[in-house]
Design a protein around this motif. Structure first.
Motif, mmCIF file in Angstrom:
data_model
loop_
_atom_site.group_PDB
_atom_site.id
_atom_site.type_symbol
_atom_site.label_atom_id
_atom_site.label_comp_id
_atom_site.label_asym_id
_atom_site.label_seq_id
_atom_site.Cartn_x
_atom_site.Cartn_y
_atom_site.Cartn_z
ATOM 1 N N GLU A 57 48.630 22.657 42.962
ATOM 2 C CA GLU A 57 49.997 22.792 42.457
ATOM 3 C C GLU A 57 50.834 21.563 42.823
ATOM 4 O O GLU A 57 51.589 21.045 42.001
ATOM 5 C CB GLU A 57 50.645 24.050 43.016
ATOM 6 N N THR A 58 50.681 21.082 44.052
ATOM 7 C CA THR A 58 51.412 19.904 44.499
ATOM 8 C C THR A 58 51.052 18.690 43.654
ATOM 9 O O THR A 58 51.930 17.922 43.238
ATOM 10 C CB THR A 58 51.126 19.617 45.990
ATOM 11 N N LYS A 59 49.777 18.521 43.367
ATOM 12 C CA LYS A 59 49.340 17.405 42.520
ATOM 13 C C LYS A 59 49.956 17.501 41.129
ATOM 14 O O LYS A 59 50.375 16.495 40.553
ATOM 15 C CB LYS A 59 47.818 17.373 42.410
ATOM 16 N N THR A 60 50.027 18.714 40.603
ATOM 17 C CA THR A 60 50.636 18.919 39.284
ATOM 18 C C THR A 60 52.111 18.531 39.295
ATOM 19 O O THR A 60 52.590 17.844 38.388
ATOM 20 C CB THR A 60 50.477 20.384 38.838
ATOM 21 N N TRP A 61 52.840 18.953 40.336
ATOM 22 C CA TRP A 61 54.263 18.605 40.435
ATOM 23 C C TRP A 61 54.446 17.102 40.577
ATOM 24 O O TRP A 61 55.367 16.526 40.008
ATOM 25 C CB TRP A 61 54.929 19.345 41.593
ATOM 26 N N ILE A 62 53.560 16.450 41.315
ATOM 27 C CA ILE A 62 53.660 14.989 41.475
ATOM 28 C C ILE A 62 53.440 14.303 40.135
ATOM 29 O O ILE A 62 54.145 13.339 39.800
ATOM 30 C CB ILE A 62 52.678 14.491 42.553
ATOM 31 N N MET A 63 52.490 14.789 39.339
ATOM 32 C CA MET A 63 52.277 14.206 38.004
ATOM 33 C C MET A 63 53.516 14.386 37.126
ATOM 34 O O MET A 63 53.904 13.480 36.397
ATOM 35 C CB MET A 63 51.042 14.825 37.332
ATOM 36 N N LYS A 64 54.139 15.560 37.203
ATOM 37 C CA LYS A 64 55.355 15.808 36.422
ATOM 38 C C LYS A 64 56.494 14.900 36.873
ATOM 39 O O LYS A 64 57.251 14.377 36.054
ATOM 40 C CB LYS A 64 55.780 17.281 36.536
ATOM 41 N N VAL A 65 56.629 14.729 38.179
ATOM 42 C CA VAL A 65 57.678 13.858 38.729
ATOM 43 C C VAL A 65 57.450 12.414 38.291
ATOM 44 O O VAL A 65 58.409 11.713 37.929
ATOM 45 C CB VAL A 65 57.701 14.005 40.272
ATOM 46 N N CYS A 66 56.200 11.967 38.307
ATOM 47 C CA CYS A 66 55.875 10.602 37.849
ATOM 48 C C CYS A 66 56.211 10.444 36.365
ATOM 49 O O CYS A 66 56.768 9.417 35.964
ATOM 50 C CB CYS A 66 54.399 10.299 38.061
ATOM 51 N N SER A 67 55.889 11.452 35.560
ATOM 52 C CA SER A 67 56.140 11.354 34.119
ATOM 53 C C SER A 67 57.631 11.340 33.802
ATOM 54 O O SER A 67 58.044 10.857 32.754
ATOM 55 C CB SER A 67 55.455 12.486 33.370
#
Length: 73
Positions: A57-67
């Protein structure tokens, strides 16, 4: 580190995305700690599985934040 980064964001980003990112990141270590003190193998393993889920989940949020250009790679 995540706390310090999200603390600098504007209110909306911090409230919507930052809160979720912080909670999922904190959940990783919390579940590992809780599982570590469990006596039974199945119970211990369950908390480690929870930690893996929180890490994903944390990795997913980091990808969203980067995008959304809130952080750089």
């Amino acid at each position: 580190k995540i706390w310090n980064i999200t603390f600098q964001w504007k209110f909306f980003a911090r409230d919507v995305i930052g809160n979720q990112l912080i909670r999922s990141a904190y959940s990783v270590s919390a579940n590992i700690s809780e599982g570590f003190r469990r006596y039974f193998y199945k119970e211990k393993s369950q908390f480690y599985y929870y930690a893996q889920g929180s890490l994903s989940e944390t990795k997913t949020w980091i990808m969203k934040v980067c995008s959304r250009n809130l952080i750089s790679e």
